[in-house]
Design a protein around this motif. Structure first.
Motif, short mmCIF file in Angstrom:
data_model
loop_
_atom_site.label_atom_id
_atom_site.label_comp_id
_atom_site.label_asym_id
_atom_site.label_seq_id
_atom_site.Cartn_x
_atom_site.Cartn_y
_atom_site.Cartn_z
N SER A 266 29.17 30.87 40.43
CA SER A 266 30.46 31.34 40.94
C SER A 266 30.52 32.86 41.01
O SER A 266 30.99 33.43 41.99
CB SER A 266 31.60 30.80 40.08
N GLU B 229 23.37 33.77 50.40
CA GLU B 229 24.11 32.91 49.49
C GLU B 229 23.29 31.70 49.04
O GLU B 229 23.40 31.28 47.89
CB GLU B 229 25.43 32.46 50.12
N ARG C 218 37.12 34.59 36.29
CA ARG C 218 37.97 35.69 36.78
C ARG C 218 37.71 36.99 36.01
O ARG C 218 37.59 38.05 36.61
CB ARG C 218 39.45 35.32 36.68
N GLU D 237 39.50 40.62 45.24
CA GLU D 237 38.92 39.63 46.14
C GLU D 237 37.77 38.84 45.51
O GLU D 237 37.66 37.64 45.70
CB GLU D 237 38.53 40.33 47.44
N HIS D 238 36.90 39.48 44.73
CA HIS D 238 35.78 38.76 44.12
C HIS D 238 36.24 37.76 43.08
O HIS D 238 35.65 36.69 42.94
CB HIS D 238 34.75 39.73 43.53
N SER E 183 37.51 30.27 43.27
CA SER E 183 37.48 29.23 44.29
C SER E 183 36.13 28.50 44.29
O SER E 183 36.07 27.27 44.38
CB SER E 183 37.74 29.84 45.67
N LEU E 184 35.05 29.25 44.16
CA LEU E 184 33.72 28.63 44.12
C LEU E 184 33.58 27.73 42.90
O LEU E 184 33.01 26.64 42.98
CB LEU E 184 32.63 29.72 44.12
N ALA F 34 29.73 34.95 44.57
CA ALA F 34 30.91 35.71 45.00
C ALA F 34 30.57 37.16 45.33
O ALA F 34 31.21 37.78 46.18
CB ALA F 34 32.00 35.66 43.92
N GLU G 224 39.04 36.07 43.09
CA GLU G 224 39.57 34.90 43.81
C GLU G 224 38.45 34.06 44.39
O GLU G 224 38.47 32.83 44.32
CB GLU G 224 40.55 35.34 44.91
N LYS G 225 37.47 34.72 44.99
CA LYS G 225 36.34 33.99 45.57
C LYS G 225 35.57 33.24 44.49
O LYS G 225 35.22 32.08 44.65
CB LYS G 225 35.41 34.92 46.34
N ASP H 275 28.17 39.56 48.97
CA ASP H 275 28.50 40.60 49.94
C ASP H 275 28.10 41.98 49.42
O ASP H 275 27.78 42.87 50.20
CB ASP H 275 29.99 40.57 50.30
#
Length: 151
Positions: free
Chosen positions: A20, A33, A135, A2-3, A9-10, A24, A5-6, A27
């Protein structure tokens, strides 16, 4: 993951590489943020586009500091343990890309160290490998966190 992908995306939305990663993982760090964006804003492009340490690594190291750093680091053994952690994270990134230095990661591409960021166009994203680095850093950090729960 999940991180990853986030973070990707950022980056695609225009955040720099360090932002980014750092945002990400908000959380996990518990950092607001907006504050995370500000704190990591200086590290993009290998620290202010100077093409030094890749911003994804800087973001990764900042997250690790929040999660595992002692804060005061007056205890040399704890300081050494934390520096070892950072070196391990860097090595895992280096294993996949050969270096953690921005200008070396971008070797062969026409890049500059001017303070003016390049426009994020379709062509930019086609030739620029940075999203791969984003990534990788997120995946390395996720794996490290999973294998090393906070005490």
């Amino acid at each position: 993951m999940e991180h990853a992908e986030k973070a990707a995306s950022l980056f695609a939305q225009g955040l720099n590489c360090a932002q980014s990663i750092f945002v990400a993982f908000s959380d996990v760090t518990g950092m607001d943020e907006k504050l995370a964006l500000k704190l990591s804003s200086s590290f993009g492009g290998g620290m202010g586009r100077m093409r030094e340490v890749c911003g994804t690594c800087s973001g990764m190291f900042m997250v690790a500091g929040i999660l595992y750093g002692e804060g005061t680091e007056k205890d040399d053994a704890k300081k050494a343990q934390h520096y070892k952690r950072i070196q391990q994270l860097a090595e895992q990134f280096r294993e996949q890309h050969g270096t953690i230095i921005c200008r070396e990661l971008l070797k062969g591409l026409k890049v500059t160290s001017t303070p003016v960021p390049e426009k994020r166009t379709q062509e930019y994203y086609k030739v620029r490998p940075c999203v791969r680095f984003v990534r990788t850093a997120a995946e390395v950090l996720d794996r490290y966190i999973a294998e090393n729960p906070q005490e």
